[in-house]
Design an enzyme around this catalytic site. Structure first.
Site, short mmCIF file in Angstrom:
data_model
loop_
_atom_site.label_atom_id
_atom_site.label_comp_id
_atom_site.label_asym_id
_atom_site.label_seq_id
_atom_site.Cartn_x
_atom_site.Cartn_y
_atom_site.Cartn_z
N HIS A 11 -8.97 -10.66 -0.77
CA HIS A 11 -8.84 -10.42 0.68
C HIS A 11 -9.92 -11.29 1.32
O HIS A 11 -11.10 -10.94 1.31
CB HIS A 11 -9.07 -8.93 0.97
CG HIS A 11 -9.17 -8.59 2.41
ND1 HIS A 11 -8.22 -7.84 3.07
CD2 HIS A 11 -10.11 -8.89 3.36
CE1 HIS A 11 -8.57 -7.70 4.34
NE2 HIS A 11 -9.72 -8.31 4.54
N ASN A 32 -6.62 0.48 -2.83
CA ASN A 32 -7.46 1.22 -1.85
C ASN A 32 -6.84 2.56 -1.48
O ASN A 32 -6.56 2.86 -0.32
CB ASN A 32 -7.77 0.37 -0.61
CG ASN A 32 -6.53 -0.18 0.06
OD1 ASN A 32 -5.46 -0.22 -0.54
ND2 ASN A 32 -6.67 -0.61 1.29
N ASP A 59 -8.67 -5.37 -2.36
CA ASP A 59 -7.95 -5.54 -1.10
C ASP A 59 -8.34 -4.51 -0.04
O ASP A 59 -8.51 -3.33 -0.32
CB ASP A 59 -6.45 -5.47 -1.32
CG ASP A 59 -5.72 -5.72 -0.01
OD1 ASP A 59 -6.16 -6.60 0.76
OD2 ASP A 59 -4.73 -5.03 0.28
N ASP A 93 2.31 -6.86 2.60
CA ASP A 93 1.12 -6.08 2.96
C ASP A 93 1.55 -4.79 3.67
O ASP A 93 0.91 -4.36 4.63
CB ASP A 93 0.17 -6.91 3.85
CG ASP A 93 -1.20 -6.25 3.99
OD1 ASP A 93 -1.45 -5.24 3.32
OD2 ASP A 93 -2.01 -6.76 4.79
N HIS A 124 -2.55 -12.63 1.89
CA HIS A 124 -2.22 -12.72 3.32
C HIS A 124 -2.98 -13.79 4.10
O HIS A 124 -3.75 -13.50 5.00
CB HIS A 124 -2.38 -11.37 4.02
CG HIS A 124 -3.59 -10.55 3.63
ND1 HIS A 124 -4.85 -11.08 3.56
CD2 HIS A 124 -3.69 -9.24 3.30
CE1 HIS A 124 -5.68 -10.12 3.20
NE2 HIS A 124 -5.01 -9.01 3.05
N HIS A 156 0.87 -1.18 0.00
CA HIS A 156 0.00 0.00 0.00
C HIS A 156 0.90 1.23 0.00
O HIS A 156 1.69 1.40 0.93
CB HIS A 156 -0.90 0.01 1.24
CG HIS A 156 -1.81 -1.17 1.31
ND1 HIS A 156 -3.07 -1.18 0.75
CD2 HIS A 156 -1.63 -2.41 1.84
CE1 HIS A 156 -3.63 -2.37 0.95
NE2 HIS A 156 -2.77 -3.13 1.61
N LEU A 157 0.78 2.03 -1.05
CA LEU A 157 1.66 3.20 -1.15
C LEU A 157 0.91 4.51 -0.88
O LEU A 157 1.52 5.58 -0.88
CB LEU A 157 2.35 3.22 -2.51
CG LEU A 157 3.22 1.98 -2.80
CD1 LEU A 157 3.86 2.07 -4.18
CD2 LEU A 157 4.29 1.79 -1.73
N ARG A 158 -0.39 4.42 -0.64
CA ARG A 158 -1.21 5.54 -0.14
C ARG A 158 -1.33 6.73 -1.08
O ARG A 158 -1.84 7.77 -0.67
CB ARG A 158 -0.69 6.04 1.22
CG ARG A 158 -0.52 4.95 2.27
CD ARG A 158 -1.82 4.26 2.58
NE ARG A 158 -1.70 3.34 3.72
CZ ARG A 158 -2.48 2.30 3.93
NH1 ARG A 158 -3.46 2.04 3.08
NH2 ARG A 158 -2.33 1.52 4.98
#
Lengths: 330, 434
Positions: B182, B98, B155, B314, B241, B66-68
């Site tokens: 997920h 997301n 996810d 993750d 995961h 997740h790199l936001r």
């Protein structure tokens, strides 16, 4: 963060109290109770205690407030309904604000389990957990213990140590899953030698509750689904309210529950006529407990409230490191 | 782009079965030569790395980060997240959708993959499987694949409705990419903030049952069978995961039946249990949650016996103020890019006797294969010059304060690591030097 890194005098969980700590708190409670009111009022004269209540409460809040005032402390009550909390201020920032205003100790009631740890860590102040979510209510367990010591025959004169409650079976019945009182009692009483029998239907008492048993304690924690069987063993029977607000979609047949788990006169007389009846309140008369039992001769419910006031004076004195608690560590 | 010569290292390239001393020449962003020691000494390079005592391996590949960005760059950005990846030895990362807004259109995907974002390692992305990740209507898989999508996922949440998941699997099968799931039946996890069990009971927190995970895996496996049978397609389900023995067993069984199922395990799930929450440490709060020791051991068993295809971090950065909240209110997720290799080597290699080659395979060749990254996760000649050089014997302690990520939310601050990255090279460019 290790427990020892919280401010001395904090009471976040009973798990961090040694049996010696419990003995010292109860001894201080006796001492403070015997003291003349004027003398007692000098102990915390001018000290500042903040009562931070994020959940509605009658007895705990009033009890802490009256205890603080009887010691001469200045108190301020902050509730989530009439403060910046309502505007979305974080618990950490609220705590820092109270500290900046001179609070030396915070008594916290919060709907989220673990909130007192966050507050204690963020502020560095002694924090007294006045009930956090479904987690714990340590001062309640201490007042319950004092009530038992005062009312159970043959126990009163014993020194408070790992064997004080040897031979005593405490049956805790009802909504164990959601009860912070049950958790604190189930963790504290076995360390003094008591056998704690948890009783209730699977929905309100999962097997995971056995994990509350403390390693190395002489007492133990067991589960018994049949209330009548549990009651037969009991010297103490502690009834709990069904916390409808926390059931989260779980549906219970209340009629069935009442027939299986309500403590009424007939059941008490048939199974354990001498048992001490306790309830942390608030009670729902006619549901978990019949009114006649709540008001009957076995009931220690009002005693619990009185002991609560006394025990909380000792906890506040301990939190502020005076009155014999100058060297307390948590 | 300079030529780089890596001398005297132990080259471990599981994709070609190589584990021996070799010299490596990287030229024009590709692997130009892998030769016996000394054979390349005459080669001229602008940069020479003496890898004596080090392992030279394909750059690591993380199929789940997740790199936001866009939307939450106060937590992380593509630039800082990929810098953390480089520090952890990763040369390819797959960004989850997301973000804010959700990455569910070609325009957003292209914006994310644009060089202007400043990624220092190769960035791939899985856009949302459904618009807004709402689980209602699948996105345009064809168009998104043309724009670079390597798979599809919602996810953070599952694709819960059978019909929608089926449609996603069918659409993905048609273009040869996986649907990453997920696996969480959110109908069973409302209000839950950790694993169900004695620890949750003691802490007074509502717990997620293992069935909430396994039921979705079992449902998805049923859908795969149904699609194979009725549509003549062979969809690829990738289970993200995995955290429970029950879900692991369902995946093992599905593989035995010949279905195209792959899965990943995160380092925290084979390292920690729910006891790590201690006194409500929100740095140990993630979803799926840390489970009990039997589940942790089942993750290790799955990694050892080949049920698990790859290790994925993750990596889920959050700002300090977000984690400094009541446990139940704090967001899920921990950072993981800089601790993955150190934990894998400590727990799996040192602790369980897994060969280093196998650890590398789980972190390079296999994840590259899951999302079909041709020329990555390998050191074969002419593949991309994606390389990690690390000291396999270095024992050290991770210090979150030194992280390249913008966030510090990790339960591994101060934790012992084995194996330290000394250089990471992405397409021939030295992007990290330890």
């Amino acid at each position: 963060m290790k427990s020892s890194e919280y401010a001395a005098g904090s009471l976040l969980t009973v798990a961090n109290l040694s049996v010696e700590d419990v003995a010292a708190i109860l001894a201080a409670t006796d001492r403070l109770e015997r003291m003349a009111a004027a003398e007692r009022a000098r102990i915390l004269a001018g000290r500042r205690i903040a009562l931070l209540f994020y959940e509605s409460s009658t007895r705990t809040r009033t009890s802490f407030e009256l205890a603080a005032k009887s010691l001469g402390a200045m108190t301020t009550l902050v509730s989530d309904k009439s403060s910046s909390i309502e505007k979305g201020e974080s618990l950490k920032d609220t705590g820092l604000t109270l500290r900046a205003l001179g609070a030396e100790c915070i008594v916290l009631r919060h709907a989220n389990s673990g909130a007192p740890y966050l507050l204690a860590k963020a502020t560095g102040l002694p924090v007294l957990n006045a009930g956090d979510g479904m987690h714990e209510h340590p001062s309640q367990a201490l007042l319950d213990l004092r009530t038992m010591l005062a009312r159970l025959s043959g126990v009163g004169g014993r020194l408070v140590n790992g064997k004080t409650l040897d031979g005593v079976t405490v049956v805790i019945t009802g909504d164990i899953l959601h009860s912070r009182v049950a958790r604190s009692n189930a963790m504290l009483l076995p360390r003094l030698g008591a056998k704690v029998v948890l009783c209730g239907p699977k929905e309100l008492l999962p097997e995971d509750a056995l994990g509350l048993g403390v390693h190395g304690a002489s007492g133990c924690v067991v589960i018994e689904r049949d209330f009548d069987k549990a009651l037969k063993q009991a010297q103490v029977v502690m009834m709990l309210r069904i916390q409808r607000e926390r059931l989260a979609g779980l549906e219970l047949d209340l009629g069935d529950y009442i027939s299986r788990y309500q403590l009424d006169e007939e059941r008490l007389a048939a199974r354990s006529p001498e048992a001490l009846v306790m309830h942390p309140g608030p009670m729902i008369r006619g549901l978990e407990i019949a009114g006649e039992v709540a008001d009957g001769p076995n009931s220690a419910i009002e005693d619990q409230v009185r002991h609560g006031l006394a025990v909380r004076t000792a906890l506040l004195v301990r939190a502020l490191g005076v009155g014999g608690f100058e060297s307390v560590t948590v | 782009m300079s030529d780089i010569l890596i001398l005297n290292g132990r080259v471990v390239d599981p994709s070609s079965g190589l584990d021996a001393e070799r010299d490596v020449l990287l030229r024009h962003g590709r692997v130009a030569a892998v030769e016996m020691p000394g054979a390349l000494r005459v080669a001229k390079a602008k940069e020479t790395i003496d890898a004596k005592g080090m392992i030279v391996a394909p750059g690591l590949v993380d199929v789940h980060v997740h790199l936001r960005e866009p939307g939450q760059t106060y937590k992380e950005s593509i630039k800082t997240g990929t810098a953390a990846a480089a520090a952890g030895g990763f040369t390819s990362v797959v960004a989850m959708p997301n973000t804010v807004p959700v990455n569910d259109t070609v325009a957003r995907l292209e914006w994310m993959l644009d060089a202007a974002r400043g990624a220092c390692v190769k960035l791939f992305a899985m856009p949302a499987a459904t618009f807004g990740s709402l689980g209602e209507e699948i996105t345009d898989f064809h168009q998104l694949q043309r724009a670079g999508a390597v798979g599809f996922t919602d996810d953070g949440k599952p694709v819960l409705v059978d019909r929608v998941m089926r449609a996603a699997l069918v659409a993905a099968a048609g273009i040869g990419v996986p649907v990453s799931q997920h696996a969480e039946d959110t109908r069973l996890t409302g209000g839950c903030s950790m694993n169900a069990g004695p620890v949750a009971f003691r802490l007074g927190l509502r717990g997620m049952t293992v069935e909430a995970e396994s039921k979705i895996v079992e449902r998805d496996v049923r859908l795969l069978k149904d699609i194979e049978q009725h549509d003549g397609l062979r969809p690829h389900l990738h289970v993200q995961h995995v955290s429970t023995a029950k879900a692991m067993e369902a995946i093992r069984q599905a593989k035995r039946e010949g279905l195209h199922v792959t899965c990943e395990v995160a380092p925290h799930h084979f390292t920690l249990t729910d006891e790590a929450i201690g006194e409500y440490d929100t740095n140990a709060k993630m979803n799926p949650p840390l489970r009990n020791d039997a589940d942790r051991l089942a993750m290790i068993a799955g990694l050892m016996d080949g049920t698990v295809d790859c290790i994925a971090t993750d990596h889920a950065p959050h700002a300090l103020f977000e984690k400094e909240q009541e446990f139940e209110r704090a967001p899920n997720g921990i950072t993981g890019l800089e601790t993955a290799l150190g934990l894998a080597l400590r727990v799996l290699h040192k602790g369980q006797g897994m060969s280093i080659s196998r650890v590398i395979e789980l972190m390079s060749a296999h994840p590259a294969r899951v999302v079909s990254l041709d020329g990555r996760g390998t050191l074969r000649v002419d593949s991309f010059a994606d390389v990690v050089v690390f000291d396999p014997a270095a024992e050290w302690n991770f210090e979150a304060v030194k992280s390249r990520s913008k966030s510090r939310n990790t339960p591994f601050d101060g934790a012992p690591m084995l194996g330290r990255v000394v250089a990471t090279i992405s397409e021939g460019t030295l992007v990290y030097r330890g």
